[in-house]
Design an enzyme around this catalytic site. Structure first.
Site, PDB file in Angstrom:
ATOM      1  N   ASP A 100      41.363  26.947  18.413  1.00 57.26           N
ATOM      2  CA  ASP A 100      42.251  25.896  18.921  1.00 57.26           C
ATOM      3  C   ASP A 100      42.865  25.098  17.769  1.00 57.26           C
ATOM      4  O   ASP A 100      43.789  24.319  17.981  1.00 57.26           O
ATOM      5  CB  ASP A 100      41.468  24.929  19.836  1.00 57.26           C
ATOM      6  N   LYS A 134      42.934  32.928  30.291  1.00 56.72           N
ATOM      7  CA  LYS A 134      42.648  33.289  28.901  1.00 56.72           C
ATOM      8  C   LYS A 134      41.789  34.551  28.837  1.00 56.72           C
ATOM      9  O   LYS A 134      42.057  35.475  28.061  1.00 56.72           O
ATOM     10  CB  LYS A 134      41.934  32.118  28.192  1.00 56.72           C
ATOM     11  N   GLN A 163      36.842  24.454  26.451  1.00 56.72           N
ATOM     12  CA  GLN A 163      37.921  24.010  27.333  1.00 56.72           C
ATOM     13  C   GLN A 163      37.828  22.504  27.561  1.00 56.72           C
ATOM     14  O   GLN A 163      36.783  22.003  27.984  1.00 56.72           O
ATOM     15  CB  GLN A 163      37.849  24.778  28.663  1.00 56.72           C
TER      16      GLN A 163
END
Ligand code: NAD
Length: 305
Positions: free
Chosen positions: A121, A54, A98
């Site tokens: 997200d 990422k 994460q």
């Protein structure tokens, strides 16, 4: 039957990333430097690989990124302080935690602490609600990537029977809602569904997000359906590799080299029945990071709109 179209996630991800890079340039010309913060707790090898990828993609597209790496022993309270400080920072547009987090950390509380406007997200209840009520907001990257793929390859879902197998908050539920918002006729299946094959055989568009290798077989697929395989599983048994990939010397060689090969939730033999399908790897998985980048730029633009 005509050859199915391969929905090439790598090619579509490149298209999306090229567009995001242009948007980044546009924002920079207005004095806005989009920024993503990623919190990576502890030393989970798979998480480290994802986060590295990422951060690298951010750099490629001109997005500023910052990695915070608290140890495994970090408390929920310490992480909350971290999130609150990122919420307050003007130079950070997107915040990503994460997952999975260590068992002692309250994941739900943390995800809810992220400012909905920086929730790249799309897991915050406010963004879940926005998706549910058809309002603009940040949407979960994997299902949003599937919709981008369908749109960019001119697969119209209007009125069609779309069947989603899996009801997770991360994939199945938002996938179903996105398909519904796009006017598909949606059925959601899960581990308690009676006679799953009877339901899936009715699907014009079948999305598998289960986490079981090759679970959807040829008897469960309507000829001509569009098959979207979200699953990412590993085969570590040579017999399974031979069963799912017969006469496939490339996969066999890969297995001998690495000791495992990746497979989705759909038995590759079923792809031949479809009109279009996403391969694994190189299908849906390739889109997730591209959509994260797209969400970061979207968040940067929305916050200043
Ligand atoms: P999950 O474990 O949270 O959910 C799995 C779902 O499958 C559940 O809702 C369950 O009801 C359903 N299910 C399980 N067994 C079933 C059965 N026998 N019949 C019908 N339904 C059944 O998983 P998830 O987070 O939604 O992920 C699903 C898969 O997608 C995994 O393989 C994961 O690795 C993959 N994934 C890929 C990406 C990507 O970027 N491509 C992103 C997220 C998840």
């Amino acid at each position: 039957m005509p050859e199915p179209t391969v929905l090439d996630g790598i090619a579509i991800a490149s298209e999306i990333k090229a567009e995001v890079a242009l948007e980044v340039q546009g924002l920079k010309a207005r004095g806005v430097n989009p920024g993503l913060a990623v919190i990576l707790v502890g030393n989970v090898a798979a998480s480290e690989i994802y986060v590295r990828s990422k951060v690298k993609t951010c750099a490629e597209l001109g997005i500023f990124s910052e990695m915070l790496t608290p140890p495994e022993t970090v408390t929920t309270e310490e992480l909350l302080v971290m999130v609150q400080s990122l919420n307050a920072r003007e130079d950070i547009d997107g915040i990503l935690i994460q997952l999975p987090l260590p068992a002692h950390v309250n994941t739900k509380l943390l995800l809810e602490a992220i400012s909905p406007d920086k929730d790249v997200d799309g897991f915050h209840p406010v963004n879940v609600g926005r998706l549910q009520s058809g309002q603009p907001g940040l949407q979960p990257c994997t299902p949003a990537g599937v919709m981008e793929m369908l749109r960019r390859r001119n697969i119209d879902v209007t009125g069609k029977n779309a069947v989603v197998i899996g009801r997770s908050d991360i994939v199945g539920k938002p996938m179903s809602m996105l398909l519904l918002n796009a006017s598909a006729t949606v059925t959601i299946c899960h581990s308690r569904t009676f006679d799953l094959p009877a339901v899936t055989r009715n699907a014009d568009i079948l999305v598998a997000a289960i986490g079981r290798p090759g679970f959807v077989n040829s008897t469960m697929v309507k000829p001509g359906a569009v098959l979207i395989d979200v699953g990412i599983n590993r085969l570590t048994d040579a017999n399974d590799v031979a069963r799912f990939f017969p006469n496939n010397p490339d996969r066999e060689a890969l297995f001998l080299r690495r000791g495992s090969v990746v497979i989705g939730d759909i038995d590759p033999a079923a792809f031949a029945l479809s009109s279009a399908y996403t391969p694994v790897p190189g299908g849906v998985g390739a889109l997730t990071i591209a959509m994260l980048m797209s969400n970061t730029v979207k968040a940067a633009a929305l916050r200043r709109a």
